[in-house]
Design an enzyme around this catalytic site. Structure first.
Site, short mmCIF file in Angstrom:
data_model
loop_
_atom_site.label_atom_id
_atom_site.label_comp_id
_atom_site.label_asym_id
_atom_site.label_seq_id
_atom_site.Cartn_x
_atom_site.Cartn_y
_atom_site.Cartn_z
N SER A 1 0.85 -1.19 0.00
CA SER A 1 0.00 0.00 0.00
C SER A 1 0.89 1.24 0.00
CB SER A 1 -0.91 -0.01 1.23
OG SER A 1 -0.12 -0.15 2.40
N LYS B 1 -4.38 9.53 -8.73
CA LYS B 1 -4.69 8.40 -7.84
C LYS B 1 -6.08 7.89 -8.20
CE LYS B 1 -4.81 6.73 -3.15
NZ LYS B 1 -6.12 6.05 -3.35
#
Length: 406
Positions: free
Chosen positions: A83, A116
């Site tokens: 992540s 993103k």
């Protein structure tokens, strides 16, 4: 006609048809007329009938989909899908850059800045240019094999071809699967017209589509894949930067997000962040921030990783999205252990793509502290995947601010 010439014609037609399929089914923006599309399709079909031994593995003339699975198999990622850490403001961003500068003294650092994407991260394996496996991120160590479903994604190359460079023997590409805004809106309109349940947001719709055991369901959904990195490549591509490696992928037919910037300083990163915030409503896809990466792959190696995330990249999140709504009632829920929890029942409101109608008030003390009552107008906000929060009471009765997580 020579064999190589036939294959080249087939490849050109396959790529053209894939491009127009993506425009029609995913973006809901047809790029050619139906008759022009039919002409291309029949041209390819005629070539295949004349040369059945040369039919390409990824031909769109074969029906997309396949047999339904009874369950998904688990797959361990050879390279973990980690992540990213988060920053939420300019101060956090500059602190991220300072930590990099401290670890790379006297080195010039450039930043690759990307959208993103608010989708589902997956890993794709290609052997000798042929897509052999698609796996969800899962917990980062282990994901689910969704190969049959990813093969239905129209803008995703199933066989790599390029006039510019050799095909790697092995390539693992990482990227995001999502539904562009227009395709999502059309899907929901179709669902509503059929009397079926609509989807709350594009991310949920994409995730639900990819996890269908029947690939024909995934094939009917307007899914798109956008590459954001290379996990493995044999032989190595020998490119020096992240920016270069992403553009290298586009030469094989991969799409990358519609905005990508190369920034010479962290100040320029901040400028691009502010620019994209302004442009966000006009983008084709949903985003929830920017991804900021050290561009040099050599510097990425020098910086290395923390236990769960790279030191050389971070997600720069956008501020929360908010909406006003009314508290219709406050009632109590009994938990599994017998605990009573007050819950505010709200007039349903869409907050950042999620319909919100209930927010926990935690306990009676919190109700008194916040002074929230039936009939109050409150501001509800959502920040990325953190959840929904009552941010403030904006009713005329009181101007007391309060903040409460779901």
């Amino acid at each position: 006609m020579e064999q190589n010439s036939v294959i080249e014609q087939m490849r050109q037609l396959i790529q053209l048809i894939a491009k127009h399929n993506h425009a029609y089914y995913v973006m809901d923006q047809p790029s050619i007329s139906d008759s022009e599309y039919d002409h291309l399709f029949h041209q390819l079909k005629a070539l295949e009938q004349q040369h059945p031994e040369l039919v390409q593995a990824d031909t769109p003339t074969n029906k997309v989909g396949g047999q339904a699975l009874s369950k998904f198999e688990s797959v361990t990622h050879t390279v973990p899908m980690l992540s990213l850490g988060n920053v939420f403001n300019q101060e956090d961003l500059f602190a991220f850059a300072r930590r990099i500068d401290e670890r790379l003294p006297n080195q010039k650092v450039q930043y690759d800045v990307e959208l993103k994407l608010d989708g589902l991260a997956i890993s794709l394996w290609y052997e000798h240019g042929v897509l052999v496996r698609g796996v969800t991120r899962g917990d980062g160590e282990t994901g689910e094999d969704i190969t049959q479903n990813v093969k239905t994604i129209r803008n995703l190359p199933k066989v790599l071809s390029s006039q510019y460079q050799a095909i790697p023997q092995f390539l693992e590409v990482r990227g995001e699967v999502l539904m562009p805004k227009q395709g999502f809106e059309k899907l929901n309109a179709d669902q509503e017209a059929k009397g079926h349940k609509t989807f709350a947001n594009p991310r949920n719709a994409a995730a639900g589509s990819l996890r269908q055991l029947d690939p024909n369901i995934a094939a009917s959904r307007p899914l798109a894949f956008y590459a954001y990195g290379i996990a493995q490549c044999e032989p190595h591509h020998n490119l020096p930067t992240m920016h270069d490696s992403l553009h290298w992928l586009t030469k094989f037919g991969f799409e990358i997000a519609e905005r990508q910037f190369l920034c010479a300083s962290i100040e320029e990163v901040q400028q691009r962040y502010e620019q994209i915030q302004q442009e966000r409503p006009d983008l084709k896809v949903e985003i929830d921030g920017m991804v900021v990466k050290v561009d040099s792959l050599k510097q990425q190696q020098q910086l290395g990783f923390l236990s769960r995330e790279p030191r050389w990249a971070t997600a720069y999140k956008f501020p929360a999205q908010a909406a006003l709504t009314k508290v219709e009632n406050i009632d109590w829920q009994v938990g599994r252990t017998g605990t009573l929890t007050p819950v505010a029942r709200l007039s349903p409101v869409n907050v950042g793509g999620v319909m919100v109608s209930n927010v926990t008030l935690h306990n009676i003390g919190e109700i008194h502290r916040l002074d929230v009552r039936i009939g109050d107008t409150v501001s509800v906000y959502r920040s990325g995947d953190v959840g929904v929060t009552i941010h403030s009471n904006v009713s005329s009765r009181t101007q007391l601010d309060f903040q409460m997580a779901v």
